[in-house]
Design a protein around this motif. Structure first.
Motif, PDB file in Angstrom:
ATOM      1  N   LEU A  60       4.952  -4.341  -4.280  1.00 29.32           N
ATOM      2  CA  LEU A  60       4.208  -3.178  -3.781  1.00 29.32           C
ATOM      3  C   LEU A  60       4.688  -2.885  -2.367  1.00 29.32           C
ATOM      4  O   LEU A  60       4.470  -3.666  -1.447  1.00 29.32           O
ATOM      5  CB  LEU A  60       2.701  -3.451  -3.803  1.00 29.32           C
ATOM      6  CG  LEU A  60       1.794  -2.330  -3.291  1.00 29.32           C
ATOM      7  CD1 LEU A  60       2.029  -1.030  -4.040  1.00 29.32           C
ATOM      8  CD2 LEU A  60       0.333  -2.756  -3.410  1.00 29.32           C
ATOM      9  N   TRP A  74       1.446   4.213  -5.762  1.00 26.90           N
ATOM     10  CA  TRP A  74       2.100   3.041  -5.179  1.00 26.90           C
ATOM     11  C   TRP A  74       3.607   3.184  -5.299  1.00 26.90           C
ATOM     12  O   TRP A  74       4.126   3.559  -6.355  1.00 26.90           O
ATOM     13  CB  TRP A  74       1.677   1.769  -5.892  1.00 26.90           C
ATOM     14  CG  TRP A  74       0.258   1.354  -5.634  1.00 26.90           C
ATOM     15  CD1 TRP A  74      -0.648   1.970  -4.823  1.00 26.90           C
ATOM     16  CD2 TRP A  74      -0.416   0.233  -6.196  1.00 26.90           C
ATOM     17  NE1 TRP A  74      -1.846   1.288  -4.846  1.00 26.90           N
ATOM     18  CE2 TRP A  74      -1.725   0.224  -5.684  1.00 26.90           C
ATOM     19  CE3 TRP A  74      -0.045  -0.762  -7.095  1.00 26.90           C
ATOM     20  CZ2 TRP A  74      -2.661  -0.748  -6.011  1.00 26.90           C
ATOM     21  CZ3 TRP A  74      -0.963  -1.731  -7.430  1.00 26.90           C
ATOM     22  CH2 TRP A  74      -2.258  -1.728  -6.891  1.00 26.90           C
ATOM     23  N   TYR A 120      -4.476   5.968  -6.453  1.00 24.82           N
ATOM     24  CA  TYR A 120      -3.420   5.763  -5.467  1.00 24.82           C
ATOM     25  C   TYR A 120      -2.065   5.943  -6.134  1.00 24.82           C
ATOM     26  O   TYR A 120      -1.917   5.707  -7.331  1.00 24.82           O
ATOM     27  CB  TYR A 120      -3.484   4.336  -4.890  1.00 24.82           C
ATOM     28  CG  TYR A 120      -4.791   4.036  -4.205  1.00 24.82           C
ATOM     29  CD1 TYR A 120      -4.949   4.258  -2.849  1.00 24.82           C
ATOM     30  CD2 TYR A 120      -5.876   3.552  -4.934  1.00 24.82           C
ATOM     31  CE1 TYR A 120      -6.161   3.993  -2.219  1.00 24.82           C
ATOM     32  CE2 TYR A 120      -7.088   3.285  -4.317  1.00 24.82           C
ATOM     33  CZ  TYR A 120      -7.221   3.512  -2.963  1.00 24.82           C
ATOM     34  OH  TYR A 120      -8.422   3.252  -2.351  1.00 24.82           O
ATOM     35  N   VAL A 158       1.381   2.375  -0.162  1.00 22.57           N
ATOM     36  CA  VAL A 158       0.204   2.901  -0.855  1.00 22.57           C
ATOM     37  C   VAL A 158      -0.109   4.284  -0.310  1.00 22.57           C
ATOM     38  O   VAL A 158      -0.232   4.461   0.905  1.00 22.57           O
ATOM     39  CB  VAL A 158      -1.013   1.968  -0.638  1.00 22.57           C
ATOM     40  CG1 VAL A 158      -2.280   2.587  -1.192  1.00 22.57           C
ATOM     41  CG2 VAL A 158      -0.756   0.597  -1.248  1.00 22.57           C
TER      42      VAL A 158
END
Length: 154
Positions: free
Chosen positions: A33, A46, A44, A36
Motif C-alpha cells: 500500500l 489505494w 478510498y 491512500v
C-alpha cells in the motif's frame, strides 16, 4: 494469497484504535500500500504495488468500534482485502490480528504466489506496525520528559 499473523504491540488498544482509524496511516505498515486517497463515506482509492506492477484498488473500509476491528474489501482494481482486529492485553499492550488477502493479477503473479514468496506478508506488516508504534511511543515519552523536569512543567 491469504496471509495471517498475530503480534502484541506496545500501545494501549484505544490509542492504537485511534491511530488506525485514520486510514492515511496504513501505508506506514501495510506492504504494497503506497498511498491512500479518500473518495468519501469509507471509500478510498489505494495506490498499490504487488508483484511486478503498480495499480489502484478502490476499497470500502468497515469499522466496528465495539470489536476494535477494521476490515477492507476491494470494490474495483487490484484485489486486496483484509481485516485488522485489536484485543487489549494490558493497559499499554494490544494484540493485533491481521488477515491480508491479495489475489494474483495474472498467471505469472499466480506462479510466484504458489512459490510462497509472500507467505510472511502479514507478519512483516505487523512487525512494521510494531516499529511505528514503538517509535511513536518513544516520541511521546520524550515529549513528556521535555515538558517535565523534576516534576514541574518547563
Amino acid at each position: 494469497m491469504s496471509s495471517r499473523a498475530r503480534l502484541v504491540v506496545p500501545i494501549g488498544v484505544d490509542d492504537l484504535y485511534s491511530w488506525l482509524h485514520d486510514v492515511a496511516n496504513w501505508p506506514q505498515f501495510l506492504e504494497g500500500l503506497e498511498a491512500v486517497e479518500p473518495l468519501g463515506y469509507h471509500r478510498y482509492r489505494w495506490q498499490v504495488t504487488f508483484g511486478r506492477r503498480p495499480g489502484t484498488c478502490d476499497v470500502v473500509v468497515s469499522v466496528d468500534p465495539q470489536e476494535h476491528r477494521f476490515s477492507w474489501r476491494h470494490l474495483a482494481g487490484t484485489p486486496f482485502d483484509g481485516t485488522i482486529r485489536l484485543t487489549p492485553v494490558t493497559e499499554d499492550r494490544t494484540q493485533v490480528d491481521l488477515v491480508v488477502d491479495v489475489k494474483p493479477l495474472d498467471l505469472l503473479d499466480g506462479v510466484v504466489d504458489l512459490g510462497g514468496r509472500d507467505d510472511w506478508m502479514a507478519e512483516r506488516d505487523l512487525q512494521r506496525l510494531r516499529d511505528v508504534v514503538a517509535a511513536r511511543g518513544a516520541l511521546r515519552a520524550a515529549a513528556r520528559g521535555a515538558l517535565r523536569r523534576d516534576g514541574e512543567a518547563v
